[in-house]
Write a protein that holds these residues in place. Structure first.
Motif, short mmCIF file in Angstrom:
data_model
loop_
_atom_site.label_atom_id
_atom_site.label_comp_id
_atom_site.label_asym_id
_atom_site.label_seq_id
_atom_site.Cartn_x
_atom_site.Cartn_y
_atom_site.Cartn_z
N THR A 87 2.54 -23.79 -12.43
CA THR A 87 3.84 -24.47 -12.45
C THR A 87 3.86 -25.44 -13.62
N ARG A 88 4.88 -25.31 -14.45
CA ARG A 88 5.03 -26.20 -15.60
C ARG A 88 6.33 -26.97 -15.46
N CYS A 89 6.23 -28.28 -15.62
CA CYS A 89 7.40 -29.15 -15.50
C CYS A 89 7.55 -30.00 -16.75
N ALA A 90 8.79 -30.16 -17.20
CA ALA A 90 9.09 -31.00 -18.35
C ALA A 90 10.01 -32.13 -17.89
N ARG A 91 9.74 -33.31 -18.38
CA ARG A 91 10.57 -34.45 -17.99
C ARG A 91 11.92 -34.36 -18.68
N ALA A 92 12.96 -34.62 -17.92
CA ALA A 92 14.31 -34.65 -18.46
C ALA A 92 14.99 -35.89 -17.88
N THR A 93 14.98 -36.97 -18.62
CA THR A 93 15.53 -38.26 -18.20
C THR A 93 14.87 -38.70 -16.90
N GLU A 94 15.58 -38.64 -15.76
CA GLU A 94 15.03 -39.12 -14.50
C GLU A 94 14.63 -37.99 -13.56
N LYS A 95 14.50 -36.78 -14.05
CA LYS A 95 14.12 -35.67 -13.19
C LYS A 95 13.16 -34.75 -13.94
N MET A 96 12.63 -33.80 -13.19
CA MET A 96 11.72 -32.80 -13.76
C MET A 96 12.38 -31.43 -13.73
N ASP A 97 12.26 -30.70 -14.81
CA ASP A 97 12.67 -29.30 -14.84
C ASP A 97 11.41 -28.45 -14.76
N CYS A 98 11.28 -27.67 -13.68
CA CYS A 98 10.04 -26.95 -13.41
C CYS A 98 10.25 -25.43 -13.37
N THR A 99 9.25 -24.71 -13.82
CA THR A 99 9.25 -23.25 -13.74
C THR A 99 7.90 -22.79 -13.21
N ASP A 100 7.91 -21.71 -12.41
CA ASP A 100 6.69 -21.13 -11.87
C ASP A 100 6.40 -19.81 -12.57
N GLY A 101 5.13 -19.51 -12.69
CA GLY A 101 4.72 -18.23 -13.26
C GLY A 101 3.43 -17.78 -12.64
N ASP A 102 3.17 -16.47 -12.72
CA ASP A 102 1.90 -15.95 -12.22
C ASP A 102 0.75 -16.41 -13.10
N ARG A 103 -0.36 -16.68 -12.48
CA ARG A 103 -1.53 -17.11 -13.24
C ARG A 103 -2.21 -15.90 -13.86
N ARG A 104 -2.42 -15.96 -15.17
CA ARG A 104 -3.14 -14.90 -15.87
C ARG A 104 -4.62 -15.24 -15.90
N ASP A 105 -5.41 -14.33 -16.45
CA ASP A 105 -6.84 -14.58 -16.55
C ASP A 105 -7.10 -15.86 -17.34
N GLY A 106 -7.96 -16.69 -16.82
CA GLY A 106 -8.27 -17.94 -17.49
C GLY A 106 -7.34 -19.05 -17.04
N GLU A 107 -7.82 -20.26 -17.13
CA GLU A 107 -7.03 -21.42 -16.72
C GLU A 107 -6.08 -21.81 -17.82
N GLU A 108 -4.83 -22.06 -17.47
CA GLU A 108 -3.81 -22.39 -18.46
C GLU A 108 -3.44 -23.86 -18.30
N GLY A 109 -4.09 -24.71 -19.03
CA GLY A 109 -3.81 -26.14 -18.95
C GLY A 109 -2.69 -26.53 -19.90
N PRO A 110 -2.46 -27.83 -20.04
CA PRO A 110 -1.41 -28.28 -20.94
C PRO A 110 -1.79 -28.06 -22.40
N PRO A 206 7.78 -31.31 -7.92
CA PRO A 206 8.98 -32.11 -7.68
C PRO A 206 10.24 -31.26 -7.71
N SER A 207 11.21 -31.63 -6.92
CA SER A 207 12.50 -30.93 -6.97
C SER A 207 13.20 -31.35 -8.25
N LYS A 208 14.17 -30.56 -8.65
CA LYS A 208 14.85 -30.84 -9.91
C LYS A 208 15.63 -32.14 -9.86
N THR A 209 15.89 -32.64 -8.67
CA THR A 209 16.63 -33.90 -8.55
C THR A 209 15.72 -35.05 -8.14
N ALA A 210 14.40 -34.76 -8.04
CA ALA A 210 13.48 -35.81 -7.60
C ALA A 210 13.25 -36.82 -8.71
N PRO A 211 13.07 -38.10 -8.36
CA PRO A 211 12.77 -39.11 -9.38
C PRO A 211 11.45 -38.80 -10.05
#
Length: 247
Positions: A87-110, A206-211
């Motif tokens: 799950t990757r989330c980007a900050r957008a003002t006072e909320k988070m925009d998040c997307t989910d994806g399947d995990r591929r081989d290897g750890e995918e960090g920031p 976090p939900s898209k409307t969560a602080p």
């Protein structure tokens, strides 16, 4: 006779230099392998580490077990990795925009552009360094966030995301500091707080409307797998000296 003696002495000196070089290379490889082993061992523990990034901003890494998962919280967003999902989330003002994806081989960090480098990425760099016969290694010992740490400054590493970097690792395998240019992005991170256990909020999408929950510090620890050493209050030393970035 004199000529033969000179040749023999020169040959002996050359062999001695070669033996010393081989011994130094073996010692360097041993230091790198030992550091890599420590970082790898921390994957089997539950812990939370808070870092000061370049510019003074904070980031947090939480590693949990049963199931094995890791969460990275940094100024521009967060990444949560479970056995099946990234799950990757980007900050957008006072909320988070998040997307989910399947995990591929290897750890995918920031990505390094976030100012934070994942332990798995540092482990990859150390493994590349361990098989490089031509790099330079400078070890040192220090204290960071109240914890003893062993540091290696590596220069001229081939086949690595960073050719020049310094990494410091605690006895339990936590990355205490890292400095270097990684995939074109300058990274400087220094441990300011470490504790065993995790806070489940670090793994809650976090939900898209969560602080924005930010990186103000850890909450109440769980009862996950403790790391080596004496559990108890975290040790904080915001001014502890980390590595000097490689140029």
């Amino acid at each position: 006779m004199a000529l033969l003696l000179v040749v023999a002495v020169a040959g002996t000196a050359a062999c001695t230099d070669l033996d010393q070089a081989n011994a130094a290379g073996a010692a360097d490889e041993g230091l790198i392998s030992q550091t890599a082993d420590r970082v790898a061992a921390a994957d089997g523990l539950s812990w939370t580490a808070t870092y000061r990034l370049a510019g003074g901003e904070a980031a947090r890494v939480a590693r949990a077990q049963k199931p094995s998962r890791i969460a990275y919280t940094f100024p521009s967003g967060l990444v949560i990795i479970t056995p099946d999902t990234v799950t990757r989330c980007a900050r957008a003002t006072e909320k988070m925009d998040c997307t989910d994806g399947d995990r591929r081989d290897g750890e995918e960090g920031p990505p390094a552009s976030t100012g934070l480098v994942a332990p798995a990425a540092i482990l990859d760099m150390l493994e590349s360094a361990a098989i490089d016969p031509d790099l330079a290694v400078t070890p040192r010992e220090t204290t960071i966030a109240g914890r003893h740490a062993s540091c290696l400054k590596l220069t001229g590493v081939d086949q690595s995301a960073a050719s020049n970097f310094e990494v410091c690792v605690t006895v339990e395998g936590t990355v205490a500091a890292f400095a270097g240019m990684v995939a074109g992005s300058p990274v400087e991170m220094t441990l300011t707080d470490y504790r065993t256990g995790i806070d489940e909020t670090d793994f809650t999408v976090p939900s898209k409307t969560a602080p924005d929950r930010g990186t103000t510090g850890p909450g109440t620890p769980d009862h996950g797998t403790p790391g080596p050493g004496t559990p108890g209050p975290s040790h904080t030393s915001p001014r502890s000296a980390g590595p000097t970035p490689s140029r």
